[in-house]
Write an enzyme that holds these catalytic residues in place. Structure first.
Site, short mmCIF file in Angstrom:
data_model
loop_
_atom_site.label_atom_id
_atom_site.label_comp_id
_atom_site.label_asym_id
_atom_site.label_seq_id
_atom_site.Cartn_x
_atom_site.Cartn_y
_atom_site.Cartn_z
CG ASP A 299 2.54 -8.69 -3.35
OD1 ASP A 299 3.19 -8.14 -2.44
OD2 ASP A 299 1.38 -8.35 -3.67
CE1 TYR B 112 -0.50 -1.19 3.11
CE2 TYR B 112 0.35 0.25 1.40
CZ TYR B 112 -0.44 -0.81 1.79
OH TYR B 112 -1.17 -1.51 0.85
NE ARG C 280 -4.50 -9.95 8.55
CZ ARG C 280 -4.09 -9.19 7.53
NH1 ARG C 280 -3.60 -9.77 6.45
NH2 ARG C 280 -4.20 -7.89 7.55
#
Length: 395
Positions: free
Chosen positions: A182, A207, A354
């Site tokens: 992935d 995206y 993050r």
């Protein structure tokens, strides 16, 4: 030489915002508005259904896929667009399982994105396979001879930890297994080389670092050695060899086309195609070097100014993607206070701040401002306000 000032100018970045959340949703390329408007005005409006042929909507998934292929170390005709990332994960893992009859083990790690694990768990329960989940650093030790599929996200969505794709793929092959990678936090962020690593399947969304817009379609890649052998469980109309013959039985198309499922999202693909224009002329090695420069400066700045924060990402940049996480007991409230001050990152449970670094538009001024504002939020206790503790639906 890649001109990062020019690529930054290609995006609409709201005034007063330092955007370090491109690892969740990339900003809008300036000309995406005109590209989508033109598609609707000149194609959908005037051509109606003839646009599938006249405007090339039907072949759009392959054409856009070819543009992404260069960014992930794949070849022409090896990538196709469509559907969501979860669907592409299901297709890849189910196809890999079919290619290893007699083996029923799917191996993943606890740092994988939960959605991938949900998909694999549901598939395993349906077909009588077993999903094994181990700590990220223990993956290599659990590649055994009963393994069918190694399913990993290359860059951990919380810590930014980066797996060694080539080494783990080689170990899986030595054990007779196939790999599914992935690339959600890799494509457009790091220097991926699928063919060089000998990977078998790869999937990713568009995206995040590819800036295709909210809900932009996912992609899937199959190694050319497997392209005419892979048979996913999810067999859709557009993956048929002759979709407009409307045959009752399924006959797979050749190569990557068999990985198509339903009608492609033409408007969304127009926006993504516009976003990919920005990548023309971008050198991926230069992009990676820029990413490391930005993230290293951020870590150094935060650790100097915010000693109460704990680094949650690998310190070695070679083992890290293009994002950095720091831990704080009140990380959610701290992030909301940061956003209120115009520095946009995000929060990941249970306690991670993050920050994503996208070299196409982030620069050292962004790093300096983010460090300054973060230090001020912590020093002044701005996070400890009621409005910053209220949880929204999307965190």
């Amino acid at each position: 030489m890649t001109d990062f000032a020019a690529t930054r100018d290609a995006f609409h970045l709201p005034e007063g915002i330092t955007y370090l959340d491109g690892n969740s949703l990339g900003p809008m390329p300036r000309h995406a508005v005109d590209r989508v408007a033109a598609m609707m005005r000149d194609q959908w409006s005037e051509m109606l259904i003839t646009g599938w042929n006249r405007a090339g909507w039907y072949v759009q998934p392959r054409k856009v896929g070819d543009r992404i292929a260069r960014l992930i170390g794949a070849g022409e005709g090896q990538v196709v667009m469509g559907d969501t990332l979860s669907i592409k994960v299901f297709q890849a893992v189910s196809a890999a399982l079919r290619m290893r009859p007699g083996r029923r083990v799917i191996l993943s790690d606890s740092g994988n994105f939960p959605s991938d694990l949900y998909v694999a768990q549901g598939l395993a329960e349906t077909v009588g396979a077993e999903l094994r989940v181990v700590a990220p650093e223990e993956v290599a030790a659990h590649i055994t001879r009963d393994l069918a599929v190694l399913m990993l996200t290359e860059v951990d969505y919380r810590t930014g930890r980066r797996h060694d794709m080539a080494a783990l793929t080689a170990a899986a092959h030595e054990a007779g297994a196939l790999t599914v990678w992935d690339l959600a936090h890799s494509a457009g962020a790091v220097d991926v080389d699928l063919l060089g690593a000998g990977a078998d399947f790869a999937v990713g969304c568009t995206y995040k670092y590819l800036n295709g817009g909210p809900g932009a379609p996912a992609f899937i890649w199959v190694h050319p050695d497997h392209a005419d052998a892979a048979r996913p469980c999810l067999q859709g109309w557009m993956g048929h060899a002759q979709p407009f013959a409307f045959e009752q039985g399924y006959a797979p198309a050749q190569g990557i086309e068999r990985m198509r499922v339903g009608t492609p999202p033409v408007i969304a693909l127009a926006a993504l195609d516009a976003a990919l224009d920005v990548w023309e002329g971008v050198d991926m090695a230069a992009l990676r070097a820029r990413s490391i420069e930005l993230s290293e400066a951020f870590i150094a700045g935060v650790e100097a100014a915010c000693p109460e924060l704990v680094l949650h990402s690998p310190r070695d940049p070679a083992q890290r993607g293009s994002q950095v996480g720091f831990r704080h007991p009140q990380a959610y409230a701290v992030m909301q206070a940061l956003i209120a001050q115009g520095v946009v990152g995000d929060f990941r449970a249970p306690d991670v701040l993050r920050f994503g670094f996208a070299p196409l538009y982030n620069d050292m001024e962004d790093v300096a401002r983010a460090v300054e504002v973060l230090a001020g939020v912590l020093r002044q206790g701005l996070w400890d306000r009621p409005e910053h503790h209220r949880r929204a639906a999307v965190t």
